[in-house]
Design a protein around this motif. Structure first.
Motif, short mmCIF file in Angstrom:
data_model
loop_
_atom_site.label_atom_id
_atom_site.label_comp_id
_atom_site.label_asym_id
_atom_site.label_seq_id
_atom_site.Cartn_x
_atom_site.Cartn_y
_atom_site.Cartn_z
N GLY A 144 -18.57 60.60 54.12
CA GLY A 144 -17.32 61.48 53.76
C GLY A 144 -17.95 62.84 53.41
N SER A 145 -17.31 63.96 54.13
CA SER A 145 -18.10 65.29 53.84
C SER A 145 -16.81 66.17 53.66
CB SER A 145 -18.40 65.64 55.28
OG SER A 145 -19.46 64.91 55.66
N GLY A 146 -15.77 66.12 53.10
CA GLY A 146 -14.54 66.91 52.65
C GLY A 146 -13.31 66.18 52.39
N THR A 147 -12.64 66.42 51.02
CA THR A 147 -11.42 65.76 50.75
C THR A 147 -10.26 66.88 50.56
OG1 THR A 147 -12.60 63.79 50.21
CG2 THR A 147 -10.48 64.28 49.38
N ASN A 148 -9.19 66.48 50.83
CA ASN A 148 -7.99 67.33 50.47
C ASN A 148 -7.04 66.16 49.65
OD1 ASN A 148 -5.69 68.75 50.00
ND2 ASN A 148 -5.92 70.12 51.81
#
Length: 595
Positions: free
Chosen positions: A164-168
């Protein structure tokens, strides 16, 4: 009094109606707006105010107010399981009505609670708007959207090679959205997006490949600032690039572009041609396929085509098996000797260290042999100068060392004057011991100022510091018969002295009065009669001298009689007679006195 009767009756009726009401406690769901998935449990309690039964009715209404399910004659606590799996996802709110009534009068004391709920059983559909691509941005961005019947918003995460490299967390339904990844190293990645709706249902998008090349090649040059090079020299180096591949390497000299290097995978090379005495400021710029460049500058590269000047060649004083050749140069240079027993030479040795004072030890030489040699020195720029042939002759004396396998004309024997020799770590020194056998000394270990030596045939190991000596028994007879001292140590050699034991004091015979030894203190006897001896006959006896504490009195008396003749015997007898007469007279006198 009558006025009070009516109010009391009314109060009792109110209490009756309050107590007869059914209290209702619905603990789940606790509020409206819940999202239901699959089977959903609703648990609530109610307590009638009188003995008897109560009727419970639960009604689910959709937009058309159809009755979905109901139940009655409940007991407390009451749990209702609503199976939502048969219901499709919908933004429409399901209206839940819970009705609890007095069993004896359905029209009285009803308790009603209503909730608006959403059913969400299906995962969202996630769609990537990018196809596979390459980027020079270390934080790549990917566009996507999702659709879901029941969830107006979801949480979505972008994955690079499964990480995982970024979450919104507030992605809106059916809305194009951009997710920016965290910083990535150069390389190729498998990328997808995962979205999870409000009902906990999750779904991945399809995969794409993203190539990241955000960093310049790692440039290295095989040349140092301040180096001396010939007027024509090669620039070489490496420039690996993880994101793509090395595209071009540009060379500039003193700010002027010269040309591009030849590239082979990640390595490169370029030949520079200059003039004698010039100073070069070299700049190298390496660029990869995506335009990322790395630059390095090397200053003050001096062009040098002049070889070093060699002088003061000297072979010193060779012994039987080795010699040391020395010379000087006018600039730092390496050291090489090419030697042989003829002018054709053929055996090379030396050092790569750049110095101006040169020294090379030649080992494994034959005694009494003439050797020819050349000396060669090359400076940092690779300019070389050779001087020779020169020559020297090894010693033929028997005391030379046999370092490194050479041999002398004969094997030396131990003497009171120690022989100095040099032994390398690969050589040995051989000598003949007092037992007429050949013994060897080898170097076991060298320290900065010490050496460990092994003495054979029966191995004996001794460790000496520089300046120290020792004596050992090499024949096994209990007597010390070998003297060894350590003079100095080198990188691979030890200089030692070897001889017969030195512990016996050679000066004892010169100083008889200082020792306690009987034999040293005893005067030398003579049978010759001198004038001095004859003169002693007419002289009175000399006082008896104090004898040595280890000397027997009788022995001294005999020596004196032997020396002076029979005269002294008669003198001694006369003295004994006189003392005897005097003693007799004293005794007789005492007898007469007592009488």
């Amino acid at each position: 009094m009558k006025k009070l009767v009516i109010p009391v009756i009314l109060a009792l009726l109110c209490v009756f109606f309050v107590l007869s009401a059914i209290s209702l406690d619905v603990s789940t769901p606790s509020m409206g707006g819940q999202v239901l998935t699959n089977n959903y449990n609703i648990t609530f309690n109610f307590t009638p105010s009188y003995s008897g039964s109560a009727n419970v009715t639960i009604t689910w209404h959709n937009g058309t107010s159809n009755v979905i399910n109901s139940s009655s004659n409940a007991v407390t606590p009451y749990t209702y399981v609503f199976d939502t799996s048969t219901q499709g996802d919908s933004f429409q709110k399901y209206n839940l009505t819970i009705l609890v009534m007095n069993g004896s009068n359905a029209s009285d004391n009803a308790s009603i609670i209503r909730y608006n709920l959403t059913i969400d059983n299906d995962p969202p559909s996630v769609n990537l708007l990018n196809t596979s691509f390459n980027t020079t941005n270390s934080t790549p961005s990917v566009s996507f959207n999702y659709t879901d019947v029941a969830s107006p918003n979801t949480t979505c995460t972008i994955y690079f090679n499964g990480t995982g490299s970024g979450t919104n967390g507030t992605v809106l339904n059916n809305t194009n959205t951009v997710l920016i990844a965290s910083t990535q190293d150069d390389g190729s990645y498998v990328v997808y997006i995962n979205c999870t709706d409000l009902g906990g249902n999750e779904q991945n998008s399809s995969n794409i490949t993203v190539g990241v090349d955000a960093y310049a090649p790692v440039l290295s040059v095989n040349l140092s600032n301040g180096s001396d090079v010939p007027s024509t020299y090669n620039l070489t180096g490496n420039a690996p690039d993880a994101g793509s591949f090395l595209s071009v390497v540009r060379i500039s000299i003193n700010g002027t572009y010269q040309g591009n290097a030849t590239i082979n995978n990640t390595s490169w090379n370029y030949t520079v041609t200059g003039g004698e005495g010039n100073v070069h400021n070299v700049t190298i710029n390496a660029t990869d396929a995506n335009g990322n460049s790395n630059l390095t500058t090397i200053y003050n590269i001096t062009l040098d085509d002049t070889p070093p000047v060699i002088s003061a060649i000297d072979s010193g004083d060779p012994d039987t098996t080795q010699a040391t050749i020395t010379w000087t140069t006018n600039e730092p240079a390496n050291s090489t000797i090419n030697r042989g027993t003829s002018t054709s030479l053929g055996l090379r040795q030396g050092s790569a260290t750049l110095v101006t004072s040169h020294s090379v030890n030649l080992n494994n030489l034959q005694s009494g042999t003439t050797y020819y040699y050349n000396v060669t020195s090359c400076d940092e720029a690779g300019n070389c100068n050779t001087s020779g042939p020169n020559q020297f002759t090894t010693d033929t004396s028997s005391g030379g060392s046999t370092s490194g396998g050479g041999s002398s004309t004969s094997t030396p024997t131990l003497s009171s004057s120690p022989i100095q020799t040099i032994i390398s770590t690969a050589g040995r020194y051989s000598f003949q011991g007092p037992d007429k056998k050949i013994h060897d000394i080898t170097v076991v270990d060298l320290g900065t100022d010490s050496a460990t030596l092994r003495i054979e045939s029966d191995p004996i190991e001794v460790t000496l510091n520089v300046g120290e000596s020792t004596e050992v028994d090499i024949t096994g007879d209990g007597e010390l018969d070998l003297y060894v001292s350590l003079v100095s140590v080198g990188a691979t050699t030890a200089t030692i002295k070897v001889g017969a034991p030195q512990s016996t004091d050679a000066d004892d015979s010169d100083d008889d009065t200082d020792t306690g030894d009987d034999t040293d203190d005893t005067p030398t006897q003579s049978n010759e009669t001198t004038d001095e001896d004859l003169d002693l006959v007419d002289e009175p006896p000399a006082p008896v001298e104090e004898v040595n504490e280890t000397e027997e009195p009788g022995d001294a008396l005999v020596d004196e009689v032997d020396k002076k003749g029979s005269l002294w015997v008669w003198v001694l007898i006369g003295l004994i007679l006189i003392f005897g007469i005097l003693f007799w007279w004293a005794v007789e006198s005492r007898h007469i006195e007592f009488d």
